[in-house]
Design an enzyme around this catalytic site. Structure first.
Site, PDB file in Angstrom:
ATOM      1  N   CYS A  99     -13.980  28.761   1.490  1.00  0.00           N
ATOM      2  CA  CYS A  99     -13.300  29.445   2.588  1.00  0.00           C
ATOM      3  C   CYS A  99     -13.797  28.822   3.886  1.00  0.00           C
ATOM      4  O   CYS A  99     -14.941  28.349   3.946  1.00  0.00           O
ATOM      5  CB  CYS A  99     -13.624  30.940   2.552  1.00  0.00           C
ATOM      6  SG  CYS A  99     -12.889  31.874   3.931  1.00  0.00           S
ATOM      7  N   CYS A 120     -18.171  30.525   2.619  1.00  0.00           N
ATOM      8  CA  CYS A 120     -17.296  30.463   3.793  1.00  0.00           C
ATOM      9  C   CYS A 120     -18.002  29.748   4.942  1.00  0.00           C
ATOM     10  O   CYS A 120     -19.081  30.159   5.364  1.00  0.00           O
ATOM     11  CB  CYS A 120     -16.899  31.869   4.212  1.00  0.00           C
ATOM     12  SG  CYS A 120     -15.835  31.864   5.673  1.00  0.00           S
ATOM     13  N   CYS A 123      -7.483  35.133   4.374  1.00  0.00           N
ATOM     14  CA  CYS A 123      -8.482  36.187   4.591  1.00  0.00           C
ATOM     15  C   CYS A 123      -8.265  36.653   6.018  1.00  0.00           C
ATOM     16  O   CYS A 123      -8.453  35.877   6.955  1.00  0.00           O
ATOM     17  CB  CYS A 123      -9.893  35.616   4.407  1.00  0.00           C
ATOM     18  SG  CYS A 123     -11.200  36.764   4.905  1.00  0.00           S
ATOM     19  N   CYS A 172     -18.520  28.446  22.278  1.00  0.00           N
ATOM     20  CA  CYS A 172     -17.074  28.535  22.020  1.00  0.00           C
ATOM     21  C   CYS A 172     -16.292  28.801  23.305  1.00  0.00           C
ATOM     22  O   CYS A 172     -16.707  29.591  24.155  1.00  0.00           O
ATOM     23  CB  CYS A 172     -16.798  29.629  21.000  1.00  0.00           C
ATOM     24  SG  CYS A 172     -15.064  29.755  20.552  1.00  0.00           S
ATOM     25  N   CYS A 199     -18.259  38.678  20.751  1.00  0.00           N
ATOM     26  CA  CYS A 199     -18.861  37.560  20.017  1.00  0.00           C
ATOM     27  C   CYS A 199     -20.087  36.950  20.689  1.00  0.00           C
ATOM     28  O   CYS A 199     -20.077  36.629  21.873  1.00  0.00           O
ATOM     29  CB  CYS A 199     -17.800  36.492  19.788  1.00  0.00           C
ATOM     30  SG  CYS A 199     -18.406  35.158  18.719  1.00  0.00           S
ATOM     31  N   CYS A 220     -13.746  36.111  23.247  1.00  0.00           N
ATOM     32  CA  CYS A 220     -13.697  37.315  22.393  1.00  0.00           C
ATOM     33  C   CYS A 220     -14.853  38.235  22.796  1.00  0.00           C
ATOM     34  O   CYS A 220     -16.023  37.835  22.699  1.00  0.00           O
ATOM     35  CB  CYS A 220     -13.800  36.925  20.925  1.00  0.00           C
ATOM     36  SG  CYS A 220     -12.668  35.594  20.479  1.00  0.00           S
ATOM     37  N   ARG A 236     -12.982  43.952   2.016  1.00  0.00           N
ATOM     38  CA  ARG A 236     -14.408  43.637   2.161  1.00  0.00           C
ATOM     39  C   ARG A 236     -15.068  44.480   3.248  1.00  0.00           C
ATOM     40  O   ARG A 236     -14.541  44.606   4.347  1.00  0.00           O
ATOM     41  CB  ARG A 236     -14.566  42.144   2.502  1.00  0.00           C
ATOM     42  CG  ARG A 236     -16.016  41.683   2.695  1.00  0.00           C
ATOM     43  CD  ARG A 236     -16.120  40.174   2.888  1.00  0.00           C
ATOM     44  NE  ARG A 236     -15.463  39.474   1.806  1.00  0.00           N
ATOM     45  CZ  ARG A 236     -14.445  38.626   1.966  1.00  0.00           C
ATOM     46  NH1 ARG A 236     -14.013  38.322   3.146  1.00  0.00           N
ATOM     47  NH2 ARG A 236     -13.889  38.064   0.910  1.00  0.00           N
TER      48      ARG A 236
HETATM   49  N1  SAM Z   1     -14.044  31.001  15.750  1.00  0.00           N
HETATM   50  C1  SAM Z   1     -13.324  31.425  14.620  1.00  0.00           C
HETATM   51  C2  SAM Z   1     -12.402  32.576  14.892  1.00  0.00           C
HETATM   52  O1  SAM Z   1     -12.627  33.324  15.806  1.00  0.00           O
HETATM   53  O2  SAM Z   1     -11.454  32.724  14.140  1.00  0.00           O
HETATM   54  C3  SAM Z   1     -14.208  31.786  13.444  1.00  0.00           C
HETATM   55  C4  SAM Z   1     -15.476  32.525  13.627  1.00  0.00           C
HETATM   56  S1  SAM Z   1     -15.371  34.207  14.222  1.00  0.00           S
HETATM   57  C5  SAM Z   1     -17.048  34.561  14.469  1.00  0.00           C
HETATM   58  C6  SAM Z   1     -14.855  35.156  12.789  1.00  0.00           C
HETATM   59  C7  SAM Z   1     -14.636  36.628  12.953  1.00  0.00           C
HETATM   60  O3  SAM Z   1     -15.895  37.308  12.964  1.00  0.00           O
HETATM   61  C8  SAM Z   1     -13.958  37.134  14.205  1.00  0.00           C
HETATM   62  O4  SAM Z   1     -12.580  36.995  14.127  1.00  0.00           O
HETATM   63  C9  SAM Z   1     -14.369  38.602  14.240  1.00  0.00           C
HETATM   64  O5  SAM Z   1     -13.432  39.384  13.573  1.00  0.00           O
HETATM   65  C10 SAM Z   1     -15.713  38.603  13.506  1.00  0.00           C
HETATM   66  N2  SAM Z   1     -16.832  38.883  14.411  1.00  0.00           N
HETATM   67  C11 SAM Z   1     -17.341  38.033  15.323  1.00  0.00           C
HETATM   68  N3  SAM Z   1     -18.359  38.618  15.998  1.00  0.00           N
HETATM   69  C12 SAM Z   1     -18.480  39.873  15.503  1.00  0.00           C
HETATM   70  C13 SAM Z   1     -19.350  40.966  15.796  1.00  0.00           C
HETATM   71  N4  SAM Z   1     -20.267  40.895  16.749  1.00  0.00           N
HETATM   72  N5  SAM Z   1     -19.223  42.099  15.078  1.00  0.00           N
HETATM   73  C14 SAM Z   1     -18.272  42.178  14.117  1.00  0.00           C
HETATM   74  N6  SAM Z   1     -17.418  41.179  13.800  1.00  0.00           N
HETATM   75  C15 SAM Z   1     -17.517  40.042  14.479  1.00  0.00           C
HETATM   76  C1  DTB Z   2     -15.128  38.224   8.964  1.00  0.00           C
HETATM   77  O1  DTB Z   2     -14.161  38.998   9.052  1.00  0.00           O
HETATM   78  N1  DTB Z   2     -16.367  38.526   9.309  1.00  0.00           N
HETATM   79  C2  DTB Z   2     -17.234  37.394   9.145  1.00  0.00           C
HETATM   80  C3  DTB Z   2     -16.299  36.316   8.569  1.00  0.00           C
HETATM   81  N2  DTB Z   2     -15.040  36.982   8.517  1.00  0.00           N
HETATM   82  C4  DTB Z   2     -16.192  35.018   9.247  1.00  0.00           C
HETATM   83  C5  DTB Z   2     -17.978  37.059  10.373  1.00  0.00           C
HETATM   84  C6  DTB Z   2     -18.760  38.224  10.931  1.00  0.00           C
HETATM   85  C7  DTB Z   2     -19.558  37.748  12.096  1.00  0.00           C
HETATM   86  C8  DTB Z   2     -20.495  38.827  12.572  1.00  0.00           C
HETATM   87  C9  DTB Z   2     -21.279  38.419  13.757  1.00  0.00           C
HETATM   88  C10 DTB Z   2     -22.171  37.237  13.571  1.00  0.00           C
HETATM   89  O2  DTB Z   2     -22.909  37.142  12.569  1.00  0.00           O
HETATM   90  O3  DTB Z   2     -22.153  36.386  14.461  1.00  0.00           O
HETATM   91 FE1  SF4 Z   3     -15.138  31.714  19.437  1.00  0.00          FE
HETATM   92 FE2  SF4 Z   3     -16.468  33.871  18.635  1.00  0.00          FE
HETATM   93 FE3  SF4 Z   3     -13.948  34.100  19.428  1.00  0.00          FE
HETATM   94 FE4  SF4 Z   3     -14.502  32.840  17.102  1.00  0.00          FE
HETATM   95  S1  SF4 Z   3     -14.844  34.994  17.552  1.00  0.00           S
HETATM   96  S2  SF4 Z   3     -13.059  32.167  18.693  1.00  0.00           S
HETATM   97  S3  SF4 Z   3     -16.454  31.897  17.634  1.00  0.00           S
HETATM   98  S4  SF4 Z   3     -15.679  33.468  20.721  1.00  0.00           S
END
Ligand code: SAM
Ligand code: DTB
Ligand code: SF4
Length: 332
Positions: free
Chosen positions: A136, A105, A196, A61, A68, A65, A268
């Site tokens: 979703c 989702c 959401c 990506c 992530c 973030c 949630r």
């Molecule tokens: N790329 C898209 C975005 O950022 O909107 C969708 C996928 S992203 C992984 C969805 C959400 O997962 C993020 O906005 C964040 O709140 C949550 N998330 C991602 N990595 C995480 C982590 N290591 N621990 C907890 N929540 C996480």
């Molecule tokens: C949300 O708030 N949490 C979910 C879903 N919406 C997309 C994602 C959590 C991702 C946690 C880290 C991972 O599994 O990569």
């Molecule tokens: Fe990309 Fe992860 Fe950020 Fe979603 S949360 S925009 S997958 S870096």
């Protein structure tokens, strides 16, 4: 008592930071009691909404973030994949439904959706919907036109999180702004989808930042129908890998305040349940949480799994939600 307002199930959109912080500062039994009172005024408190995730496009990506596993900016050891075929996604959704999931989702590690991918996403969404599941997706930023196309394909919910307080955002992400997030949320709303939207606890933020996240969610023009509260899953190689975990009771407080601020929304326990005790989860349900992610994985990290979750819900006497979420029903 610091926060004067009695528990109220009527949505408000004019919360001040001081009011939200005062809720966080309440004695825990008082806070949980208020949240539980609001919870049962709107929902059956024995019902839990069950969602299941699938990463339909993993890793690589462009965003940075700081939490992530999927950002191309960090060495996390995750292997990037291409967008899955619709048939494979629909087959996984059928398994999720058989396992008891109510909503499926689809998540993609994208900064924004590209128009060229819309037909494939539309095929996935309509195929999943045809199974009788709620749909979703979380695909990054959307234009107004893309949001309308996803809605037309049968998308019920769009996930797009605010993650933290506005003033804390630049510490976590530098490749987009809070306003970018708000713009996509507006496009989702205009297209007529349910929202959401939530955030993450345990990124080294202050309690005031946690209050600021919930204040921002509650002061949106309409409350998100689903509010996911994630506990950071620390990922080696990311800037937040070493963030101090938030105390379990502070997580419970965050759930309770989310319930009070967004009384009609499903709240949630999202990421982080794997590291959470059954007792903490039980306290979260008492404090107004009424949804979890089920299945073996979130996107790239593990969940407790079907057996553990069935045992937890059975032991607590909780059952899958049968009613339509009140906020979503109002939006229909
Ligand atoms: N790329 C898209 C975005 O950022 O909107 C969708 C996928 S992203 C992984 C969805 C959400 O997962 C993020 O906005 C964040 O709140 C949550 N998330 C991602 N990595 C995480 C982590 N290591 N621990 C907890 N929540 C996480
Ligand atoms: C949300 O708030 N949490 C979910 C879903 N919406 C997309 C994602 C959590 C991702 C946690 C880290 C991972 O599994 O990569
Ligand atoms: Fe990309 Fe992860 Fe950020 Fe979603 S949360 S925009 S997958 S870096």
């Amino acid at each position: 008592m610091t926060a004067a307002a009695p528990p109220c199930a009527t949505p408000r959109h004019d919360w001040t930071r001081a009011e939200v912080e005062a809720l966080f500062d309440l004695p825990l039994p008082e806070l949980v009691f208020r949240a539980a009172t609001v919870h049962r005024a709107v929902f059956d408190p024995t019902e839990i909404q069950l969602s299941q995730l699938l990463s339909v496009k993993t890793g690589g990506c462009a965003e940075d973030c700081g939490y992530c596993s999927q950002s191309a900016h960090f060495e996390t050891g995750l292997k990037a994949t291409r967008l899955l075929d619709a048939e494979a996604v629909i087959a996984t959704a059928a398994e999720a439904k058989a396992g008891g999931a109510q909503r499926f989702c689809m998540g993609a590690a994208w900064r924004e959706l590209k128009d060229r991918d819309v037909p494939k996403l539309a095929a996935m969404i309509s195929g999943v919907k045809a199974l009788g599941l709620e749909t979703c997706a979380t695909l990054g930023m959307l234009t107004a036109e893309q949001a309308r196309a996803l809605k037309a394909a049968g998308l019920d919910y769009y996930n797009h999180n605010l993650d933290t307080a506005p003033e804390d955002y630049a510490r976590i992400v530098s490749t987009r702004t809070y306003q970018d997030r708000l713009d996509t949320l507006e496009h989702v709303r205009e297209a007529g989808m349910a929202v959401c939207c939530g955030g993450i606890v345990g990124m080294g933020e202050s309690r005031s930042h946690r209050a600021g996240l919930l204040q921002a969610l509650a002061n949106l023009p309409r409350h998100p129908e689903s509010v996911p509260i994630n506990a950071l899953v620390p990922i080696a190689g990311t800037p937040l890998a070493g963030a101090a975990p938030v105390d379990a009771l502070e997580f419970v407080r965050t759930i309770a305040v989310a319930r009070l601020l967004c009384p009609q929304s499903v709240v949630r326990i999202a990421a982080g349940r794997e590291g959470m005790s059954r007792e903490t989860q039980a306290l979260c349900f008492l404090a107004g949480a009424n949804s979890i992610f089920v299945g073996g994985r979130l996107l790239t990290t593990p969940l407790p799994g079907e057996d553990a979750d069935r045992a937890l819900l059975d032991d607590l006497g909780l059952k899958p939600m049968t009613a339509r979420e009140p906020a979503a029903a109002a939006a229909a």
